[in-house]
Design an enzyme around this catalytic site. Structure first.
Site, PDB file in Angstrom:
ATOM      1  N   ASP A  42      42.023  50.914  46.426  1.00 33.57           N
ATOM      2  CA  ASP A  42      41.144  50.460  47.505  1.00 33.57           C
ATOM      3  C   ASP A  42      41.599  51.056  48.829  1.00 33.57           C
ATOM      4  OD1 ASP A  42      39.283  48.560  46.233  1.00 33.57           O
ATOM      5  OD2 ASP A  42      41.109  47.458  45.709  1.00 33.57           O
ATOM      6  N   HIS A  96      42.975  51.265  40.162  1.00 42.48           N
ATOM      7  CA  HIS A  96      41.884  51.207  41.146  1.00 42.48           C
ATOM      8  C   HIS A  96      42.505  51.237  42.542  1.00 42.48           C
ATOM      9  CE1 HIS A  96      37.845  49.893  42.533  1.00 42.48           C
ATOM     10  NE2 HIS A  96      38.517  49.171  43.426  1.00 42.48           N
ATOM     11  N   GLY A 146      41.459  38.724  45.821  1.00 43.09           N
ATOM     12  CA  GLY A 146      41.640  37.297  45.587  1.00 43.09           C
ATOM     13  C   GLY A 146      40.460  36.408  45.938  1.00 43.09           C
ATOM     14  N   GLY A 192      42.051  42.724  40.146  1.00 44.37           N
ATOM     15  CA  GLY A 192      43.226  42.873  41.007  1.00 44.37           C
ATOM     16  C   GLY A 192      44.182  41.719  40.863  1.00 44.37           C
ATOM     17  N   SER A 193      43.974  40.679  41.681  1.00 44.85           N
ATOM     18  CA  SER A 193      44.955  39.603  41.764  1.00 44.85           C
ATOM     19  C   SER A 193      45.181  38.889  40.426  1.00 44.85           C
ATOM     20  CB  SER A 193      44.568  38.596  42.845  1.00 44.85           C
ATOM     21  OG  SER A 193      43.228  38.242  42.706  1.00 44.85           O
ATOM     22  N   ASP A 219      33.497  44.950  40.509  1.00 44.06           N
ATOM     23  CA  ASP A 219      34.733  44.851  41.276  1.00 44.06           C
ATOM     24  C   ASP A 219      34.766  43.595  42.139  1.00 44.06           C
ATOM     25  OD1 ASP A 219      37.005  45.341  42.754  1.00 44.06           O
ATOM     26  OD2 ASP A 219      36.192  47.050  43.857  1.00 44.06           O
ATOM     27  N   GLY A 232      37.018  39.489  42.065  1.00 43.29           N
ATOM     28  CA  GLY A 232      37.042  38.119  41.542  1.00 43.29           C
ATOM     29  C   GLY A 232      37.010  38.009  40.031  1.00 43.29           C
TER      30      GLY A 232
HETATM   31  C1  DX5 Z   1      37.741  44.198  47.426  1.00 42.10           C
HETATM   32  C2  DX5 Z   1      38.281  45.304  46.570  1.00 42.10           C
HETATM   33  C3  DX5 Z   1      38.609  44.918  45.168  1.00 42.10           C
HETATM   34  C4  DX5 Z   1      39.599  43.800  45.056  1.00 42.10           C
HETATM   35  C5  DX5 Z   1      39.761  43.358  43.632  1.00 42.10           C
HETATM   36  O1  DX5 Z   1      37.344  44.736  48.643  1.00 42.10           O
HETATM   37  O2  DX5 Z   1      37.369  46.379  46.514  1.00 42.10           O
HETATM   38  O3  DX5 Z   1      39.010  46.053  44.417  1.00 42.10           O
HETATM   39  O4  DX5 Z   1      40.833  44.138  45.582  1.00 42.10           O
HETATM   40  O5  DX5 Z   1      40.723  42.356  43.609  1.00 42.10           O
HETATM   41  P1  DX5 Z   1      40.462  40.903  43.013  1.00 42.10           P
HETATM   42  O6  DX5 Z   1      40.341  41.094  41.528  1.00 42.10           O
HETATM   43  O7  DX5 Z   1      41.660  40.155  43.444  1.00 42.10           O
HETATM   44  O8  DX5 Z   1      39.174  40.378  43.608  1.00 42.10           O
HETATM   45 ZN    ZN Z   2      37.722  47.971  44.996  1.00 41.99          ZN
END
Ligand code: DX5
Ligand code: ZN
Length: 216
Positions: free
Chosen positions: A32, A30, A141, A191-192, A171, A173
């Site tokens: 960003d 993914h 995060g 993500g995190s 997408d 958290g």
């Molecule tokens: C937020 C992004 C997400 C985010 C996901 O603006 O679009 O893709 O990085 O990361 P986590 O899973 O850490 O929320």
């Molecule tokens: Zn995203």
């Protein structure tokens, strides 16, 4: 089977983590992209991905958080891209969706937590993906916003009633516990939870197992 798309926005070392992700069983990477206008921060890993393209076999799931995504639609269309998603809150949504389709790439519309799903109605039959933001865009995060669960169900109903082929992606958290609650979701973006873990593959497997197959 639900798909797992991994965001590297919170990576401390993007190049290293991208190469690590390339060796996992993640379905997508993914990507960003942030312009400093639609969201506060700026982030565009295009050059890095382009440089690493022959070492990364994974398809890209590109999320453009930009007021004017035109230039990056053109750039990312040249990479190994499965989806390009723009935000439904923009003007000229139709023009951007058409451009993505002209490249033969699947097009998606993202909606922010405070955006009503009715904004999707004019486009629902022409898009391939609805990306439901479960945090406010711009930062990795953050904590999953609980109201998203109700929103997913409403979007699913809209897709079914309009006979749309659109998949649902969520997408922001998402960790092992949240993954258990994501019925009707086709693609889980995380993500995190993955990139801060010691073993990417193990974290992805946990997400996959916990997400189950309830959408099928
Ligand atoms: C937020 C992004 C997400 C985010 C996901 O603006 O679009 O893709 O990085 O990361 P986590 O899973 O850490 O929320
Ligand atoms: Zn995203």
């Amino acid at each position: 089977m639900k798909r797992i798309s991994v965001s590297f926005l919170s990576s401390k070392n993007e190049e290293k983590d991208l190469l690590k992700l390339a060796r996992t069983n993640a379905d997508y990477i993914h990507v960003d992209v942030m312009d400093g206008k639609f969201v506060k921060k700026k982030h565009n890993p295009y050059k890095k991905l382009s440089k690493l393209s022959n070492q990364i076999g994974k398809r890209l799931d590109v999320h453009l958080m930009e007021k004017n995504p035109l230039k990056n639609i053109n750039y990312y269309a040249s990479l190994n891209t499965e989806y390009i998603t723009i935000h439904a809150e923009l003007e000229k949504v139709d023009k951007y969706l058409d451009l993505i389709k002209q490249y033969g790439i699947k097009c998606g519309l993202a909606i922010n937590p405070d955006t009503d799903i009715s904004i999707l109605l004019p486009y629902i039959s022409k898009i391939d993906l609805v990306l439901i933001m479960s945090v406010h865009p711009g930062l990795g995060g953050q904590t999953f916003i609980d109201d998203t669960i109700k929103k997913i169900l409403k979007v699913k109903k809209m897709i079914v009633s309009k006979k749309s082929k659109a998949k649902i992606s969520v997408d922001g958290g998402i960790n092992a516990e949240i993954a258990k609650r994501l019925d009707f979701v086709d693609i889980i973006v995380s993500g995190s939870y993955v990139t801060s873990s010691d073993d990417f593959e193990e974290s992805i497997n946990i997400l996959r197992k916990n997400a189950g197959n309830k959408n099928l």
